[in-house]
Every structure is written in structure tokens, then in C-alpha cells.
Design an enzyme around this catalytic site. Structure first.
Site, PDB file in Angstrom:
ATOM      1  N   GLU A 110       0.827  -1.203   0.050  1.00  0.00           N
ATOM      2  CA  GLU A 110       0.096   0.115  -0.032  1.00  0.00           C
ATOM      3  C   GLU A 110       0.800   1.128   0.004  1.00  0.00           C
ATOM      4  OE1 GLU A 110      -3.760  -0.185   2.340  1.00  0.00           O
ATOM      5  OE2 GLU A 110      -2.786  -1.974   3.072  1.00  0.00           O
ATOM      6  N   ASP A 204     -15.389   7.944  23.353  1.00  0.00           N
ATOM      7  CA  ASP A 204     -16.052   8.056  24.793  1.00  0.00           C
ATOM      8  C   ASP A 204     -14.941   7.757  25.825  1.00  0.00           C
ATOM      9  OD1 ASP A 204     -18.519   8.367  23.454  1.00  0.00           O
ATOM     10  OD2 ASP A 204     -19.075   6.457  24.021  1.00  0.00           O
ATOM     11  N   HIS A 225      -8.407  10.130   5.462  1.00  0.00           N
ATOM     12  CA  HIS A 225      -8.031   9.104   4.222  1.00  0.00           C
ATOM     13  C   HIS A 225      -8.099   9.860   3.075  1.00  0.00           C
ATOM     14  CE1 HIS A 225      -7.867   5.784   1.780  1.00  0.00           C
ATOM     15  NE2 HIS A 225      -7.292   5.210   2.794  1.00  0.00           N
ATOM     16  N   ARG A 267      -0.156   9.343   3.297  1.00  0.00           N
ATOM     17  CA  ARG A 267      -1.766   9.644   3.318  1.00  0.00           C
ATOM     18  C   ARG A 267      -1.983  11.097   3.459  1.00  0.00           C
ATOM     19  NH1 ARG A 267      -4.886   4.571   6.525  1.00  0.00           N
ATOM     20  NH2 ARG A 267      -4.593   3.466   4.648  1.00  0.00           N
ATOM     21  N   HIS A 328     -10.504   9.519   9.141  1.00  0.00           N
ATOM     22  CA  HIS A 328     -10.554   8.099   9.029  1.00  0.00           C
ATOM     23  C   HIS A 328      -9.750   7.293  10.489  1.00  0.00           C
ATOM     24  CE1 HIS A 328     -10.089   3.906   7.206  1.00  0.00           C
ATOM     25  NE2 HIS A 328      -8.257   4.266   7.035  1.00  0.00           N
ATOM     26  N   ARG A 363      -0.334   7.491  10.459  1.00  0.00           N
ATOM     27  CA  ARG A 363      -0.410   5.873  10.595  1.00  0.00           C
ATOM     28  C   ARG A 363       0.117   5.485   8.994  1.00  0.00           C
ATOM     29  NH1 ARG A 363      -4.649   1.866   9.588  1.00  0.00           N
ATOM     30  NH2 ARG A 363      -5.792   3.608   8.638  1.00  0.00           N
TER      31      ARG A 363
HETATM   32  C1  LIG Z   1     -13.197   1.813   6.456  1.00  0.00           C
HETATM   33  C2  LIG Z   1     -11.895   1.368   7.270  1.00  0.00           C
HETATM   34  C3  LIG Z   1     -10.744   0.611   6.880  1.00  0.00           C
HETATM   35  C4  LIG Z   1      -9.619   0.101   7.473  1.00  0.00           C
HETATM   36  N1  LIG Z   1      -8.629  -0.572   6.786  1.00  0.00           N
HETATM   37  C5  LIG Z   1      -7.612  -0.922   7.527  1.00  0.00           C
HETATM   38  C6  LIG Z   1      -6.730  -1.584   7.031  1.00  0.00           C
HETATM   39  O1  LIG Z   1      -6.806  -2.161   5.946  1.00  0.00           O
HETATM   40  N2  LIG Z   1      -5.642  -2.323   7.930  1.00  0.00           N
HETATM   41  C7  LIG Z   1      -5.607  -1.493   9.297  1.00  0.00           C
HETATM   42  O2  LIG Z   1      -4.634  -2.199   9.824  1.00  0.00           O
HETATM   43  N3  LIG Z   1      -6.648  -0.779   9.663  1.00  0.00           N
HETATM   44  C8  LIG Z   1      -7.387  -0.369   8.992  1.00  0.00           C
HETATM   45  N4  LIG Z   1      -8.539   0.563   9.717  1.00  0.00           N
HETATM   46  C9  LIG Z   1      -8.211   0.858  10.885  1.00  0.00           C
HETATM   47  C10 LIG Z   1      -8.634  -0.317  11.913  1.00  0.00           C
HETATM   48  O3  LIG Z   1      -9.764  -1.039  11.587  1.00  0.00           O
HETATM   49  C11 LIG Z   1      -8.899   0.156  13.138  1.00  0.00           C
HETATM   50  O4  LIG Z   1      -7.904   0.990  13.625  1.00  0.00           O
HETATM   51  C12 LIG Z   1      -9.162  -1.073  14.148  1.00  0.00           C
HETATM   52  O5  LIG Z   1      -9.947  -1.905  13.688  1.00  0.00           O
HETATM   53  C13 LIG Z   1      -9.447  -0.532  15.661  1.00  0.00           C
HETATM   54  O6  LIG Z   1      -9.813  -1.593  16.361  1.00  0.00           O
HETATM   55  P1  LIG Z   1     -10.250  -1.286  17.690  1.00  0.00           P
HETATM   56  O7  LIG Z   1     -10.475  -2.644  18.365  1.00  0.00           O
HETATM   57  O8  LIG Z   1      -9.379  -0.209  18.409  1.00  0.00           O
HETATM   58  O9  LIG Z   1     -11.615  -0.486  17.538  1.00  0.00           O
HETATM   59  P2  LIG Z   1     -13.143  -0.895  16.842  1.00  0.00           P
HETATM   60  O10 LIG Z   1     -12.995  -1.878  15.970  1.00  0.00           O
HETATM   61  O11 LIG Z   1     -13.325   0.458  16.280  1.00  0.00           O
HETATM   62  O12 LIG Z   1     -13.927  -1.049  17.981  1.00  0.00           O
HETATM   63  C14 LIG Z   1     -14.451  -0.430  18.917  1.00  0.00           C
HETATM   64  C15 LIG Z   1     -15.458  -1.125  19.701  1.00  0.00           C
HETATM   65  O13 LIG Z   1     -15.564  -0.244  20.939  1.00  0.00           O
HETATM   66  C16 LIG Z   1     -17.048  -0.103  21.107  1.00  0.00           C
HETATM   67  N5  LIG Z   1     -17.384   1.122  21.977  1.00  0.00           N
HETATM   68  C17 LIG Z   1     -17.249   2.481  21.670  1.00  0.00           C
HETATM   69  N6  LIG Z   1     -17.598   3.490  22.598  1.00  0.00           N
HETATM   70  C18 LIG Z   1     -17.973   2.519  23.597  1.00  0.00           C
HETATM   71  C19 LIG Z   1     -18.647   2.740  24.889  1.00  0.00           C
HETATM   72  N7  LIG Z   1     -18.657   3.994  25.295  1.00  0.00           N
HETATM   73  N8  LIG Z   1     -19.040   1.843  25.768  1.00  0.00           N
HETATM   74  C20 LIG Z   1     -18.779   0.359  25.191  1.00  0.00           C
HETATM   75  N9  LIG Z   1     -18.281   0.052  23.973  1.00  0.00           N
HETATM   76  C21 LIG Z   1     -17.828   1.131  23.121  1.00  0.00           C
HETATM   77  C22 LIG Z   1     -17.759  -0.039  20.014  1.00  0.00           C
HETATM   78  O14 LIG Z   1     -19.027  -0.383  19.901  1.00  0.00           O
HETATM   79  C23 LIG Z   1     -16.740  -1.190  19.191  1.00  0.00           C
HETATM   80  O15 LIG Z   1     -17.167  -2.445  19.581  1.00  0.00           O
HETATM   81  C24 LIG Z   1      -9.598   0.674   8.773  1.00  0.00           C
HETATM   82  C25 LIG Z   1     -10.638   1.536   9.570  1.00  0.00           C
HETATM   83  C26 LIG Z   1     -11.683   1.934   8.547  1.00  0.00           C
HETATM   84  C27 LIG Z   1     -12.680   2.739   9.286  1.00  0.00           C
END
Ligand SMILES: Cc1cc2nc3c(=O)[nH]c(=O)nc-3n(C[C@H](O)[C@H](O)[C@H](O)COP(=O)(O)OP(=O)(O)OC[C@H]3O[C@@H](n4cnc5c(N)ncnc54)[C@H](O)[C@@H]3O)c2cc1C
Length: 427
Positions: A110, A204, A225, A267, A328, A363
């Protein structure tokens, strides 16, 4: 409710942390919306892995360069060095990465990567990884997942965390007492009008941290993004056109359908160039063309993108699509050390909510799933070690102040956005 470990967030960070904790620990995971509504499910491009030692220096340098050398080099080293172990775990959990004809793992590239080092599953890598983690978590007797249940605040005293104040439609307001609490609440895209994130991801954890004086870092480092599908519909989540599409040869055109930029710039730099071009053209988007990428390459690698564009009326094989930058990713967050520890005792932060300095100011593509997983596992190991000596008594809590949830959400939103603006202004 009482538990050993409370994890606020059910994305890849929260789920993997739960799976890495010993199975004699009782674990409760909260998901604010449905369990599948996390950004982890949306990741398209892939997840990085150190292929072999010969790529270490280049991978390290690419990550640092993309982050404008503001990264924490120790965190970057830990992430890269742990990548093979993490991918090994994922494969054992049943994750299917794309493979070559001889059965070896396939790697793609990428923007801002100097080599092919990204593992993928079609263009739904996040769904494949997080879906498998969810399957595993559902099968564990010691893990309880509460859907549509939000963490509103923490219960704390003398810089010690005792659990959270939670709210669900069915149970109303209640306290979950936990020996250790983990914030894995994802990013802040829901605070922005145009974002690729789920709308309920409103920072949050960061708001609660600001409220209680828990250290945060670089919360004004927000990644835009460069390429999301342009839409005129208000409030619609912006659909990402993954960087890998450009990695595989898609090109950007201005209004006259002339190429105006190197599509594989980092990016933040590319975003700036696109925004300048949009201004010059007086248009709310620029064009992206995949027309000259072989058809089988597009359909094989990007079926989700092809399908979504088709639904929106675009035939990517024969025409350009309009693309525009959107919020993003959140590089800053709750300050966390290499084990996910925050400045408050018994409170951890992992995934996008946390800032351990891996990403610096910007990132590198496909580093965030990896970073989320690597530090989730380290937090789990640290929690497991610490719980043997746990001795605490939860303070009394008055819940009446949490009744007006809408006002609270508005207050949190304002608190985070004001702080981001203050920092931007300060810099
Ligand atoms: C469209 C898109 C494409 C992407 N593509 C890539 C990629 O190809 N490669 C890569 O490495 N990264 C990619 N990313 C980034 C990556 O997906 C995220 O950074 C990563 O998944 C974050 O994981 P996480 O578990 O921290 O958060 P998330 O997966 O966002 O999970 C957050 C969780 O917290 C919960 N939550 C939020 N607030 C509260 C609250 N107050 N109380 C209880 N629960 C709460 C939500 O309901 C959810 O379950 C992409 C992101 C997006 C949006």
C-alpha cells in the site's frame, strides 16, 4: 455486576485481549452497538507482517517516515518484532489469508510501503480477522459479551479504577465492578461529519480520560483518508476506497481527467494534494480510475469495493469514480505504555483509543490492526500477572447524574473536540 476484567469495546483489540487472558478469569466485553459494528470489521486493505529479517529496517523506516519521526521507536520495534507471533495466533484461530499457488502467504503493498508486506483476505481482511476472533470469544465459557451496552464513565478513587458505569436499553444504568478495566473503544470518527468510521465511535474513552485527568497524548493527530467514495447524502458513513487499489495501479485524475499526483504518497501528503486540486478545479471531489488494472485483478482482490460502487451506480471497469478525503483514523489517544497501562492504576487502553506512539503523527497503512492486536496481547499478559495481588474495595457511586444520556454524550463530544481544537491552535 462483578467481573475480573471489564473490556469496553468489542473490536479486534477488545476481543483479542479477552482471548489472551487466562480462561479462569471472568471477562465482560461491552459493545456500544451490535458486535459486528466496529471499525475492525471494516478494514479492507490488510495487516502488516515482518516477512523476514531482511525487511526489518525498511519496515521500521517506512513506519517512522510516515509518522514524521514522531513515533515512539520502542513501540514500533515491539510491534514489528511481535507481528509474526500475532499472525500465527490469527491463523490458529482460523483466519484465512490469501495464499500463493504453492500455499505460501501472499503479500500486497500500500501507499508509503517500500515493499510488499501486507497480508489480506480479498478486500475484507478486517471482517475475516474480527469475525474469527468473535467466533472464538463466543465459544469461551469465561467471556460474556453485552451488546448495545455503553460505558458511560469509570468508577475511580485515588487514581485507581474499580470498573465502569454502564447503560443498556434492557438494564438501564448499572455498575460493573472489575479488578481491571480495559478501554478498547476505538476511534473518534463519529465526532466528524464525514468519516469512514461507525457513527457510534465518538471517542468516549478519551472523553472519560479528559474528565478524570488521565493522561492523553497527541489527540489532535487525526488522519484523513485521501480516497473515500464521494456521496451527497448527509450523515452517511463514507465508504473507503482502500489504498491497495492505488497500490495495485489505480490513478487519480483532476476535473480534466489528467493525472496530477503520485498516488502512493503518504496519506497526509496525498490528502493535501487532493484538497488543493479540488480547490483549483472548484469541485467537491477528484476522479479515481481503475480502468487499466486487469479485470481479474480488480474482481479477485477488491470484490467488496466493486460491489459497493456498482450499488452506487458506478462501473469501475469502464469509468472513473469520484473520491474525496474523509476523517479516518485517530493516531492520538489515551497515553499507554508498552503494556497498555494508562496513568491510572488498573485502567488499560488498547487499540485505536490508545496512544502508545506507534504511529507518530501519521499512520502507515495496515499498521493499525497489527498495533491493536500486538498491544492487546501485551495488556492481557500484564493484567494476568497483576491480578494475583489484587485487593480493592469499590467506592459508593451516585448514578443520578447519568440519567440524561443525550446531554452527557453532547458534553463528552464537546470536551474532546474542544481539546483537539485547543491543541491545534496551540501548535
Ligand atoms: C473503513 C476502514 C478501513 C480500514 N482499513 C484498515 C486496514 O486495511 N488495515 C488496518 O490495519 N487498519 C484499517 N483500518 C483501521 C482499523 O480498522 C482500526 O484502527 C482498528 O480496527 C481499531 O480496532 P479497535 O478494536 O481499537 O476499535 P474498533 O474496531 O472500532 O472497536 C471499537 C469498539 O468499541 C465499542 N465502543 C465504543 N465506545 C464505547 C462505549 N462508550 N462503551 C462500550 N463500547 C464502546 C464499539 O461498539 C466497538 O465495539 C480501517 C478503518 C476503517 C474505518
Amino acid at each position: 455486576m462483578k467481573t475480573d476484567v471489564l473490556i469496553a469495546g468489542c473490536g479486534c483489540a477488545g476481543l483479542y485481549c479477552a482471548l489472551q487472558l487466562p480462561d479462569d478469569k471472568q471477562i465482560v466485553i461491552l459493545a456500544k452497538g451490535e458486535v459486528t459494528q466496529s471499525d475492525s470489521f471494516l478494514a479492507q486493505g490488510g495487516i502488516c507482517m515482518l516477512k523476514d529479517e531482511s525487511d526489518y529496517d525498511a519496515y521500521f523506516e517506512d513506519t517512522m517516515r510516515a509518522g514524521h519521526y514522531e513515533n515512539n521507536p520502542d513501540s514500533v520495534e515491539v510491534m514489528i518484532r511481535s507481528s509474526q507471533d500475532t499472525i500465527g495466533d490469527l491463523i490458529r484461530y482460523g483466519v484465512n489469508f490469501h495464499r500463493e499457488a504453492d500455499g505460501s502467504l501472499s503479500f500486497t503493498r500500500e501507499g508509503a510501503h517500500s515493499a510488499k508486506r501486507i497480508l489480506f483476505h480479498e478486500d475484507i481482511t478486517g471482517k475475516e480477522i474480527t469475525g474469527r476472533l468473535l467466533e472464538q470469544a463466543k465459544g469461551r465459557h469465561n467471556i460474556t459479551i453485552l451488546e448495545h451496552c455503553a460505558m458511560l464513565d469509570i468508577v475511580c478513587r485515588d487514581n485507581n479504577c474499580y470498573g465502569v458505569v454502564a447503560h443498556s436499553k434492557d438494564s438501564g444504568l448499572f455498575i460493573i465492578e472489575a479488578k481491571d478495566t480495559v478501554f478498547a473503544c476505538g476511534g473518534i470518527g463519529g465526532l466528524y461529519r464525514h468519516s469512514t468510521n461507525y457513527r457510534q465511535l465518538t471517542g468516549d474513552g478519551v472523553a472519560v480520560a479528559l474528565l478524570h485527568g488521565i493522561a492523553v497524548e497527541h489527540i489532535n493527530y487525526v488522519q484523513i483518508h485521501p480516497t473515500t467514495l464521494y456521496t451527497e447524502q448527509e450523515g452517511e458513513r463514507s465508504f473507503l476506497i482502500s489504498e491497495s487499489v492505488r497500490g495495485e495501479g489505480a490513478v487519480l485524475y483532476n476535473a480534466q481527467k489528467e493525472r496530477f499526483v503520485d498516488e502512493l504518497l503518504p496519506r497526509d501528503v496525498l490528502t493535501k494534494k487532493i484538497q488543493e486540486q479540488m480547490q483549483k478545479d472548484g469541485m467537491p471531489y477528484v476522479w479515481l480510475s481503475m480502468e487499466h488494472i486487469p479485470r481479474e485483478e480488480i474482481t479477485g482482490h477488491f470484490p467488496n469495493i466493486v460491489g459497493h460502487c456498482k450499488k452506487k451506480g458506478y462501473d469501475v471497469f469502464h469509468e472513473c469514480i469520484p473520491v474525496v478525503p474523509a476523517q479516518h483514523y485517530f493516531m492520538g489517544g489515551i497515553k499507554a505504555d508498552l503494556s497498555g497501562r494508562t496513568s491510572m492504576e488498573h485502567l488499560y487502553a488498547i487499540g485505536e483509543t490508545a496512544c502508545n506512539g506507534v504511529h507518530g503523527r501519521n499512520r502507515l497503512a495496515s499498521n493499525s490492526l497489527l498495533e491493536s492486536l500486538v498491544f492487546a496481547k501485551r495488556a492481557a499478559k500484564d493484567i494476568a500477572k497483576g491480578q494475583a495481588t489484587y485487593r480493592k474495595k469499590i467506592p459508593q457511586m451516585d448514578l443520578s447524574g447519568y440519567q440524561n444520556m443525550q446531554a452527557l454524550a453532547q458534553y463528552y463530544k464537546k470536551r474532546v473536540l474542544d481539546e483537539i481544537e485547543r491543541l491545534e491552535h496551540h501548535e
